[in-house]
Scaffold this motif. Sequence first.
Motif, PDB file in Angstrom:
ATOM      1  N   LYS A   7     -25.424 -17.114 -18.300  1.00 12.58           N
ATOM      2  CA  LYS A   7     -26.545 -16.165 -18.172  1.00 12.58           C
ATOM      3  C   LYS A   7     -26.735 -15.379 -19.470  1.00 12.58           C
ATOM      4  O   LYS A   7     -27.863 -15.148 -19.912  1.00 12.58           O
ATOM      5  N   THR A   8     -25.629 -14.973 -20.086  1.00  9.85           N
ATOM      6  CA  THR A   8     -25.706 -14.239 -21.352  1.00  9.85           C
ATOM      7  C   THR A   8     -26.297 -15.118 -22.444  1.00  9.85           C
ATOM      8  O   THR A   8     -27.169 -14.679 -23.209  1.00  9.85           O
ATOM      9  N   HIS A   9     -25.822 -16.355 -22.507  1.00 11.31           N
ATOM     10  CA  HIS A   9     -26.335 -17.299 -23.509  1.00 11.31           C
ATOM     11  C   HIS A   9     -27.838 -17.514 -23.333  1.00 11.31           C
ATOM     12  O   HIS A   9     -28.587 -17.571 -24.319  1.00 11.31           O
ATOM     13  N   GLN A  10     -28.285 -17.635 -22.100  1.00 11.84           N
ATOM     14  CA  GLN A  10     -29.710 -17.841 -21.840  1.00 11.84           C
ATOM     15  C   GLN A  10     -30.536 -16.653 -22.323  1.00 11.84           C
ATOM     16  O   GLN A  10     -31.642 -16.831 -22.840  1.00 11.84           O
ATOM     17  N   LYS A  11     -30.006 -15.443 -22.180  1.00 14.44           N
ATOM     18  CA  LYS A  11     -30.709 -14.252 -22.662  1.00 14.44           C
ATOM     19  C   LYS A  11     -30.808 -14.270 -24.184  1.00 14.44           C
ATOM     20  O   LYS A  11     -31.850 -13.928 -24.760  1.00 14.44           O
ATOM     21  N   ILE A  12     -29.725 -14.671 -24.832  1.00 12.68           N
ATOM     22  CA  ILE A  12     -29.733 -14.744 -26.296  1.00 12.68           C
ATOM     23  C   ILE A  12     -30.727 -15.801 -26.761  1.00 12.68           C
ATOM     24  O   ILE A  12     -31.546 -15.555 -27.657  1.00 12.68           O
ATOM     25  N   PHE A  13     -30.674 -16.985 -26.137  1.00 16.02           N
ATOM     26  CA  PHE A  13     -31.553 -18.080 -26.569  1.00 16.02           C
ATOM     27  C   PHE A  13     -33.018 -17.773 -26.269  1.00 16.02           C
ATOM     28  O   PHE A  13     -33.908 -18.214 -27.005  1.00 16.02           O
ATOM     29  N   ALA A  14     -33.267 -16.994 -25.227  1.00 11.44           N
ATOM     30  CA  ALA A  14     -34.652 -16.605 -24.930  1.00 11.44           C
ATOM     31  C   ALA A  14     -35.245 -15.817 -26.089  1.00 11.44           C
ATOM     32  O   ALA A  14     -36.443 -15.950 -26.397  1.00 11.44           O
ATOM     33  N   GLN A  15     -34.431 -15.005 -26.737  1.00  9.73           N
ATOM     34  CA  GLN A  15     -34.903 -14.245 -27.901  1.00  9.73           C
ATOM     35  C   GLN A  15     -35.055 -15.157 -29.119  1.00  9.73           C
ATOM     36  O   GLN A  15     -36.005 -15.021 -29.895  1.00  9.73           O
ATOM     37  N   ILE A  16     -34.134 -16.112 -29.271  1.00  5.87           N
ATOM     38  CA  ILE A  16     -34.225 -17.056 -30.385  1.00  5.87           C
ATOM     39  C   ILE A  16     -35.501 -17.886 -30.266  1.00  5.87           C
ATOM     40  O   ILE A  16     -36.177 -18.154 -31.271  1.00  5.87           O
TER      41      ILE A  16
END
Length: 214
Positions: A7-16
């Motif tokens: 879930k954390t990774h998905q939040k980061i990648f959403a910004q990328i």
Amino acid sequence: MTPYYQKTHQKIFAQIKKANYEKAFELATLSHKSLSPYFYADLDYYSVMADYGSILGGAKGRRLHRRGVVGLKSLMYRLRGVDPNIRNIARNEYYFQTKQYKAQYELGINEFNRTHNLKAMYSCGVGAVWYANELLKKRQKKRSVSWAKKSILCWQKYLKAFPDYYNPYVHYALALGLTGELDKAKGALEMAQALSSKPRSFEEFQEIRLIIKI
């Protein structure tokens, strides 16, 4: 990767995906502080740090980029037991940030030949086009065009399957430009701009325009 960190990774990648590297770095820094030495958190942290540093530029950007590269290098000694797909992502990031473009291409093409996973075309496309750019700097125009064409083939496969991420269009634009297809290169950059909602002046876009002179 645990469900929690997924879930954390998905939040980061959403910004990328929106080219919001400052926000992505904030999120990656928070997870790194709380979870390091968890491999996946460290990979996101150092990868985003290096990317953000490149885009930020200046003395601060160069410092961030150097720290990111050092961190990515340290991860190369921690790959044992890591999921094979994540190992390839880590190697892809390290090869790109250290300008080992031919190795990056080979990483992708070997993975694709083994698994037929179209996501491997990302490494192929990036590695081939930036290797082509290095050859152009050495005035090896014929070899440069040949490698740029390899990149185009990679991106055509990748973008057919994954058309909604801005970054591949940036590299695709460079490949098109290096083969002289300037109108198509402009169109690819416009797609990158539309998907990211970033202005024409955004660093990644300007870098490509300076190289291919459009």
